[in-house]
Design an enzyme around this catalytic site. Structure first.
Site, PDB file in Angstrom:
ATOM      1  N   HIS A  33      40.312 -29.870  13.211  1.00  0.00           N
ATOM      2  CA  HIS A  33      39.365 -30.978  13.400  1.00  0.00           C
ATOM      3  C   HIS A  33      40.069 -32.213  13.935  1.00  0.00           C
ATOM      4  CE1 HIS A  33      35.400 -29.856  11.976  1.00  0.00           C
ATOM      5  NE2 HIS A  33      35.865 -29.338  10.855  1.00  0.00           N
ATOM      6  N   GLU A  44      40.735 -27.484   8.877  1.00  0.00           N
ATOM      7  CA  GLU A  44      40.667 -28.956   8.821  1.00  0.00           C
ATOM      8  C   GLU A  44      41.650 -29.605   9.782  1.00  0.00           C
ATOM      9  OE1 GLU A  44      38.158 -30.130   7.431  1.00  0.00           O
ATOM     10  OE2 GLU A  44      37.650 -28.336   6.301  1.00  0.00           O
ATOM     11  N   GLN A  69      34.908 -35.929  10.908  1.00  0.00           N
ATOM     12  CA  GLN A  69      33.574 -35.439  10.525  1.00  0.00           C
ATOM     13  C   GLN A  69      32.692 -36.558   9.985  1.00  0.00           C
ATOM     14  OE1 GLN A  69      35.265 -31.856   8.204  1.00  0.00           O
ATOM     15  NE2 GLN A  69      33.299 -31.131   8.966  1.00  0.00           N
ATOM     16  N   LEU A  96      30.960 -27.910   7.540  1.00  0.00           N
ATOM     17  CA  LEU A  96      29.909 -28.872   7.187  1.00  0.00           C
ATOM     18  C   LEU A  96      29.300 -29.516   8.434  1.00  0.00           C
ATOM     19  CD1 LEU A  96      31.652 -30.566   4.125  1.00  0.00           C
ATOM     20  CD2 LEU A  96      29.727 -28.967   4.069  1.00  0.00           C
TER      21      LEU A  96
HETATM   22 ZN    ZN Z   1      34.884 -28.061   9.619  1.00  0.00          ZN
END
Ligand code: ZN
Length: 162
Positions: free
Chosen positions: A135, A132, A51, A90
């Protein structure tokens, strides 16, 4: 420490499979510190290295006591039950979706010095572990939901229910 820019959906870094961490050095410690600072600044509950454009298997998650858990090379080793609820990211700002996740999840990971440990979570922490870790393999929560809602739409739905 420094704040890092959080990438948003559409950035190719969010679609890549991340590489394992092999060096538990100062560079990793700086990355973890920056991720923690960035997560706190953005009021999130979890952040994965891709991210912020770093394609390594590193995640930070806020646990139920508001402690930051650092997960290096994390793997899901157990999960149980089911929970269905709203989830956001996010990297998908302002959008939320209903996603079903395990009710409890246990992760095996390494700490910033390379020591292995296991950590279990339930509720939002279990949801966060699942979110997470995905990701790190280039997946976003939007793949699990048919419909995304804005904050305004969610507020309108709450008003209807009240
Ligand atoms: Zn995320």
């Amino acid at each position: 420490m420094s704040l890092r820019t959080i990438l948003t959906q559409g950035d190719p870094a969010l679609e890549k499979v991340c590489r394992p961490v092999e060096q538990f050095d100062q560079k990793l410690h700086d990355l973890l510190d920056d991720m923690k600072e960035t997560l706190i600044d953005s009021n999130g509950v979890g952040l994965a290295a891709p991210q912020i454009g770093i394609l390594r298997r590193v995640v930070v998650v806020m646990d139920s006591e508001d402690n930051m858990v650092e997960l290096v090379n994390p793997e899901m080793i157990a999960s149980d039950g089911e929970q269905t609820g709203l989830e956001g990211c996010l990297s998908v700002p302002g959008k939320y979706g209903v996603v079903t996740r395990p009710a409890t999840a246990t992760v095996r990971a390494q700490d910033r010095n390379g020591n292995f440990f296991e950590v279990s979570g339930e509720g939002i922490v279990a949801r966060c572990f699942c979110h997470e870790l995905e990701h790190l393999d280039g997946h976003l929560f939007v793949e699990h939901t048919q419909r995304l809602y804005t904050v305004e739409e969610l507020e309108a739905m709450e008003d209807e229910e009240a």
